[in-house]
Design a protein around this motif. Structure first.
Motif, PDB file in Angstrom:
ATOM      1  N   UNK A  74       0.679  -1.097   0.142  1.00  0.00           N
ATOM      2  CA  UNK A  74       0.212  -0.122  -0.149  1.00  0.00           C
ATOM      3  C   UNK A  74       0.407   0.937   0.598  1.00  0.00           C
ATOM      4  N   UNK A  75       1.536   1.341   0.953  1.00  0.00           N
ATOM      5  CA  UNK A  75       2.712   2.568   0.789  1.00  0.00           C
ATOM      6  C   UNK A  75       3.649   2.350  -0.734  1.00  0.00           C
ATOM      7  N   UNK A  76       3.855   2.153  -1.124  1.00  0.00           N
ATOM      8  CA  UNK A  76       4.454   2.052  -2.361  1.00  0.00           C
ATOM      9  C   UNK A  76       3.033   2.080  -3.500  1.00  0.00           C
ATOM     10  N   UNK A  77       1.717   1.777  -3.474  1.00  0.00           N
ATOM     11  CA  UNK A  77       0.840   2.467  -4.243  1.00  0.00           C
ATOM     12  C   UNK A  77       0.959   4.098  -3.990  1.00  0.00           C
ATOM     13  N   UNK A  78       0.591   4.534  -3.116  1.00  0.00           N
ATOM     14  CA  UNK A  78       1.042   6.161  -2.206  1.00  0.00           C
ATOM     15  C   UNK A  78       2.153   6.745  -2.559  1.00  0.00           C
ATOM     16  N   UNK A  79       3.712   5.772  -2.570  1.00  0.00           N
ATOM     17  CA  UNK A  79       4.663   6.598  -3.089  1.00  0.00           C
ATOM     18  C   UNK A  79       4.381   6.844  -5.108  1.00  0.00           C
ATOM     19  N   UNK A  80       4.859   6.253  -5.632  1.00  0.00           N
ATOM     20  CA  UNK A  80       4.289   6.167  -6.676  1.00  0.00           C
ATOM     21  C   UNK A  80       3.568   6.735  -7.378  1.00  0.00           C
ATOM     22  N   UNK A  81       1.798   6.972  -6.618  1.00  0.00           N
ATOM     23  CA  UNK A  81       1.120   7.783  -7.030  1.00  0.00           C
ATOM     24  C   UNK A  81       1.700   8.721  -6.484  1.00  0.00           C
ATOM     25  N   UNK A  89      -1.435  17.082  -6.447  1.00  0.00           N
ATOM     26  CA  UNK A  89      -2.318  16.346  -7.715  1.00  0.00           C
ATOM     27  C   UNK A  89      -2.694  15.167  -6.929  1.00  0.00           C
ATOM     28  N   UNK A  90      -2.363  14.929  -5.399  1.00  0.00           N
ATOM     29  CA  UNK A  90      -3.094  14.313  -4.850  1.00  0.00           C
ATOM     30  C   UNK A  90      -3.597  14.063  -3.675  1.00  0.00           C
ATOM     31  N   UNK A  91      -4.058  15.771  -3.604  1.00  0.00           N
ATOM     32  CA  UNK A  91      -5.059  16.042  -2.253  1.00  0.00           C
ATOM     33  C   UNK A  91      -5.676  16.562  -3.259  1.00  0.00           C
ATOM     34  N   UNK A  92      -5.920  16.522  -4.712  1.00  0.00           N
ATOM     35  CA  UNK A  92      -6.982  17.511  -5.305  1.00  0.00           C
ATOM     36  C   UNK A  92      -7.131  15.981  -6.081  1.00  0.00           C
ATOM     37  N   UNK A  93      -6.748  14.331  -5.970  1.00  0.00           N
ATOM     38  CA  UNK A  93      -8.093  14.112  -6.680  1.00  0.00           C
ATOM     39  C   UNK A  93      -9.356  14.190  -5.295  1.00  0.00           C
ATOM     40  N   UNK A  94     -10.614  13.427  -5.810  1.00  0.00           N
ATOM     41  CA  UNK A  94     -11.816  13.705  -4.828  1.00  0.00           C
ATOM     42  C   UNK A  94     -11.339  11.976  -4.299  1.00  0.00           C
ATOM     43  N   UNK A  95     -12.165  12.227  -2.980  1.00  0.00           N
ATOM     44  CA  UNK A  95     -11.743  11.483  -1.970  1.00  0.00           C
ATOM     45  C   UNK A  95     -12.002  10.125  -2.401  1.00  0.00           C
ATOM     46  N   UNK A  96     -13.125   9.920  -2.611  1.00  0.00           N
ATOM     47  CA  UNK A  96     -14.197   8.574  -2.979  1.00  0.00           C
ATOM     48  C   UNK A  96     -13.627   7.960  -3.953  1.00  0.00           C
ATOM     49  N   UNK A  97     -13.245   8.379  -5.512  1.00  0.00           N
ATOM     50  CA  UNK A  97     -12.549   7.595  -6.385  1.00  0.00           C
ATOM     51  C   UNK A  97     -11.241   7.279  -6.113  1.00  0.00           C
TER      52      UNK A  97
END
Length: 311
Positions: A74-81, A89-97
């Motif tokens: 999970x941490x790897x996915x977050x880091x790659x994102x 950009x991560x903060x701008x993404x809608x939370x639910x999607x």
């Protein structure tokens, strides 16, 4: 016993909600406390249930999903994102999607990686454990490499999701996390009798007509969903599930998953709500619950290892 645990949890929840309410804006305080209480219960239920499921799949009561690399994935996915679109950009993404996409991707990757691993290594538990630990180290190494090459400000965003904090809860995710956890719990409950057969071992389960491979993959998928839900809300928690599963087995003294699953969920909720109430309301945040939980869980893990060697 289950009814007694439910009463204890209800009492702690009531104490959490009403203690220290002043004459000010009570509605505002109750709303904040209710959101945090819901987050604690969701996280506790997810971690407790996921640990019981994974220990059944791995046929080992010393293991947790974190040891096998689920949290590292999970941490790897977050880091790659963050590395690809940045913290803004991560903060701008809608939370639910974003939350739904993370759960779907986490479940798919976990089913492919660990499902194949367990199916191939069903008769070789030490090799399975070693491979899972190596995969977890690999995921953490890749996350560390991406963190070194990204901007320090962006890396601070990654750090925020790399450590558990029960005080930092994304309230916008609570409805979605609650729904995902509820669906996973219902599916786990429906699998409880098959999980009882699965716990007997591969050969006895096959001789009793259990579709061993399908039940393994289904349990792993549920573990991936529950781990991703808890990690998205508070961050990775390594050893808390180990404490909860040990208490559930010790108190209930019943191998049936219809008993173990609700017992682990209730015990986890009692520990988290009671612990957070103690540190926040009584000790004035003099200590951090996640640090104490990880320390106690690590000691309990060593105790289980030593106990196993003695036997």
């Amino acid at each position: 016993m289950l009814a007694g645990l439910g009463v204890i949890l209800a009492a702690l929840a009531g104490l959490w909600m009403v203690q220290g309410l002043g004459p000010g804006n009570r509605a505002f305080l109750l709303e904040l406390r209710a959101a945090k209480l819901a987050a604690l219960v969701i996280v506790a239920t997810a971690i407790g249930t996921a640990t019981i499921l994974f220990q059944t799949v791995a046929a080992n009561r010393v293991l947790t999903p974190s040891i096998m690399g689920f949290d590292a994935l999970y941490v790897l996915l977050q880091t790659a994102l963050v590395a690809s679109i940045g913290g803004s950009g991560l903060a701008a993404l809608p939370a639910a999607p974003r939350f739904a996409a993370e759960i779907a991707l986490m479940t798919a990757l976990a089913a492919v990686l660990f499902g194949t691993l367990l199916l191939r290594g069903a008769r070789d538990v030490p090799r399975m454990i070693l491979t899972g630990v190596i995969l977890g180290v690999m995921f953490r190494s890749v996350s560390g490499f991406l963190g070194r090459v990204m901007d320090p400000n962006e890396y601070a965003v990654v750090q925020a999701v790399s450590f558990a904090s029960f005080n930092r809860v994304e309230t916008a995710l609570l409805p979605h996390a609650g729904l995902a956890t509820a669906v996973a719990l219902v599916l786990a409950w429906r699998l409880s009798r098959r999980l009882d057969v699965l716990a007997l071992g591969r050969d006895p389960a096959l001789s009793l007509g259990l579709p061993h491979a399908r039940v393994l993959i289904a349990a792993l998928a549920l573990v991936a969903v529950l781990v991703s839900v808890s990690t998205a809300l508070v961050g990775p928690v390594a050893f808390f599930g180990l404490i909860v599963s040990g208490l559930a087995h010790g108190l209930m003294r019943d191998a049936r998953h219809a008993v173990l699953l609700p017992a682990s969920a209730l015990l986890a909720a009692i520990l988290l709500v009671g612990g957070q109430w103690l540190f926040e309301r009584q000790l004035g945040q003099a200590a951090t619950l996640s640090v104490v939980v990880e320390f106690a869980g690590g000691l309990f893990f060593l105790y289980l290892l030593v106990k196993g060697r003695i036997r």
